[in-house]
Design an enzyme around this catalytic site. Structure first.
Site, PDB file in Angstrom:
ATOM      1  N   LYS A   1       0.852  -1.193   0.000  1.00 36.97           N
ATOM      2  CA  LYS A   1       0.000   0.000   0.000  1.00 36.97           C
ATOM      3  C   LYS A   1       0.884   1.238   0.000  1.00 36.97           C
ATOM      4  O   LYS A   1       1.765   1.382   0.856  1.00 36.97           O
ATOM      5  CB  LYS A   1      -0.855   0.004   1.267  1.00 36.97           C
ATOM      6  CG  LYS A   1      -2.337  -0.158   1.012  1.00 36.97           C
ATOM      7  CD  LYS A   1      -3.072  -0.098   2.330  1.00 36.97           C
ATOM      8  CE  LYS A   1      -4.550   0.038   2.139  1.00 36.97           C
ATOM      9  NZ  LYS A   1      -5.264   0.055   3.414  1.00 36.97           N
TER      10      LYS A   1
HETATM   11  O1  G3P Z   1      -9.389   0.409   4.226  1.00 32.14           O
HETATM   12  C1  G3P Z   1      -9.258   1.678   4.771  1.00 32.14           C
HETATM   13  C2  G3P Z   1      -9.842   1.730   6.120  1.00 32.14           C
HETATM   14  O2  G3P Z   1      -9.120   0.947   7.014  1.00 32.14           O
HETATM   15  C3  G3P Z   1     -10.071   3.091   6.655  1.00 32.14           C
HETATM   16  O3  G3P Z   1     -11.280   3.023   7.285  1.00 32.14           O
HETATM   17  O4  G3P Z   1     -13.009   3.637   8.872  1.00 32.14           O
HETATM   18  O5  G3P Z   1     -10.622   4.349   9.255  1.00 32.14           O
HETATM   19  O6  G3P Z   1     -11.972   5.392   7.462  1.00 32.14           O
HETATM   20  P1  G3P Z   1     -11.746   4.177   8.282  1.00 32.14           P
END
Ligand code: G3P
Length: 215
Positions: free
Chosen positions: A83
């Protein structure tokens, strides 16, 4: 649409892997920090369980550092996808890594033209964060639809991973739009399975079956 699990929790992944629906996983520094332990061992174990693409993120900000970290991550397991954040240095790193055959997932995508650049640099995957866009009053899924349209217009092979998924509706919309992959937190995967009418239906069938046995 493929389903990846958005977690670094070995316990969750071991459980969900048995459902037969998970084809990969995505982690990030936050998720690996929540899991604790040696991140290399955690990433290796996730790869062994799922035997599918497992995203692990670099933390360097410069191209040379990202490439060095990416090569180390790729050595952990053949299933590792590196990533890389959507920055100028990130694009340079993706160009080098794609030439070397290392798979990349360009992350923190918030607008469609960022995804166009990532695809041109050779990204294997891009990750638009739909939930974080919703959080600031945009419609995250609109970005996904536009990325898919751009990729179709020009025949890019880069796959779209719908990320920052917060609820089952995100998953429904992603599937209706034809997104290649949704990476979903374990909690939301469980929410999708559950429906009160399913539970009520099972309860009624069992009660009726008991009545038959009583006759
Ligand atoms: O895949 C990306 C994810 O882990 C971010 O999610 O909920 O932290 O925006 P969030």
């Amino acid at each position: 649409m493929k389903i990846f699990v958005d977690t670094a929790s070995i316990k969750e992944i071991e459980d969900l892997a048995q459902w037969g629906i998970i084809e990969g996983a995505t982690t990030n520094p936050t998720l690996l920090s929540e899991e604790g332990g040696d991140p290399v061992k955690v990433i290796k174990r996730i790869c062994e369980i799922l035997k599918g693409p497992v995203s692990a993120e670099v933390v360097s900000q410069d191209c040379d550092g990202m490439v060095r970290e990416a090569r180390e991550l790729a050595r952990i397991d053949e299933h590792v996808v590196v990533k890389i954040p959507m920055t100028v240095e990130g694009l340079k790193a993706v160009k080098i890594l794609s030439r070397d055959g290392i798979k990349t997932n360009v992350t923190l995508i918030f607008q469609p033209v960022q995804a166009l650049l990532a695809a041109k640099a050779g990204a294997t995957y891009v990750s638009p964060f739909v939930g974080r866009l919703d959080d600031i009053g945009h419609t995250g899924l609109e970005v996904v639809g536009q990325i898919l349209q751009i990729y179709e217009n020009y025949g890019f092979g880069t796959q779209v991973i719908v990320a920052s998924v917060r609820h089952p509706l995100h998953v429904l919309d992603a599937a209706l739009m034809g997104a290649h992959i949704a990476t979903i937190p374990p909690k939301v995967i469980r929410q999708i399975v559950n429906h009160p009418l399913t539970d009520i239906g099972i309860d009624k069938f069992l009660k009726d079956w008991e009545k038959l046995k009583g006759k």
